[in-house]
Design an enzyme around this catalytic site. Structure first.
Site, mmCIF file in Angstrom:
data_model
loop_
_atom_site.group_PDB
_atom_site.id
_atom_site.type_symbol
_atom_site.label_atom_id
_atom_site.label_comp_id
_atom_site.label_asym_id
_atom_site.label_seq_id
_atom_site.Cartn_x
_atom_site.Cartn_y
_atom_site.Cartn_z
ATOM 1 C CB CYS A 43 -0.422 2.086 4.954
ATOM 2 S SG CYS A 43 1.405 3.261 5.241
ATOM 3 C CG HIS A 141 -2.880 5.991 4.395
ATOM 4 N ND1 HIS A 141 -3.168 5.230 5.583
ATOM 5 C CD2 HIS A 141 -1.447 6.091 4.146
ATOM 6 C CE1 HIS A 141 -2.246 4.915 5.971
ATOM 7 N NE2 HIS A 141 -1.315 5.578 5.313
#
Length: 191
Positions: A43, A141
């Site tokens: 991310c 994630h």
């Protein structure tokens, strides 16, 4: 020397990259990579690995706070932070065939600037992330919660992964405690 350096997600990519720079961690990551370490960014960590991060709308610093900065330059990608947050659950498939569930929650779009491998292909055939040599970036994630992804990426079984996580947690606790004690000592000497 480390085998892996993992840059986790962050809510404030530019501010945290500025902090890393001031702490000498940006140079640390580059040096570890130059010595042979693999680097994974998830991310915000993925965004940091790129060439640049632009915030034309002041997403991080508020109205009038538009900013731009160079990334670590380890992946041929550029990120532009956007006003709208991307949030979604996905199923993904790695190049080696590991299927896993994950989620995205990020501000911005990252554009891949060269013909490099994707980290994974998500629902509908969309590419996620970028991989170049020993550097991996992804918006997904939860990828490291998958035993098959960890085995493919790091070459270790789940049991080894759990032992590695425990060892990492012990090292972090020891290092963080030492760092906090040093900061408290410095603060006490100032007052």
């Amino acid at each position: 020397e480390f085998d892996w350096v993992i840059l986790p997600g962050t809510k404030n990519t530019i501010a945290d990259l500025d902090w890393m720079e001031r702490q000498g961690l940006s140079d640390f990551v580059r040096k570890q990579h130059a010595r042979g370490a693999r680097v994974l960014g998830v991310c915000g960590g993925y965004q940091m690995l790129g060439r640049s991060i632009d915030d034309p709308h002041g997403v991080e610093y508020g109205a009038g706070g538009a900013s731009s900065r160079e990334g670590l330059g380890l992946l041929p990608v550029e990120t532009v932070l956007e006003r709208e947050k991307t949030t979604r659950l996905v199923t993904a498939l790695t190049p080696g065939g590991a299927r896993f569930g994950a989620y995205e929650i990020h501000m911005g779009r990252t554009r891949v600037l060269a013909d490099v491998a994707a980290f994974a292909i998500v629902d509908g055939g969309e590419r996620d992330g970028a991989c170049l040599g020993r550097v991996y970036g992804t918006y997904l994630h939860g990828a490291l919660e998958s035993a098959s992804v960890v085995r493919e990426l790091m070459g270790i079984a789940v049991e080894q992964r759990d032992a590695q996580y425990d060892a990492l947690a012990d090292w972090f606790a020891e290092s963080a405690n030492e760092r906090v004690l040093n900061l408290m000592d410095k603060h006490a000497k100032k007052n």
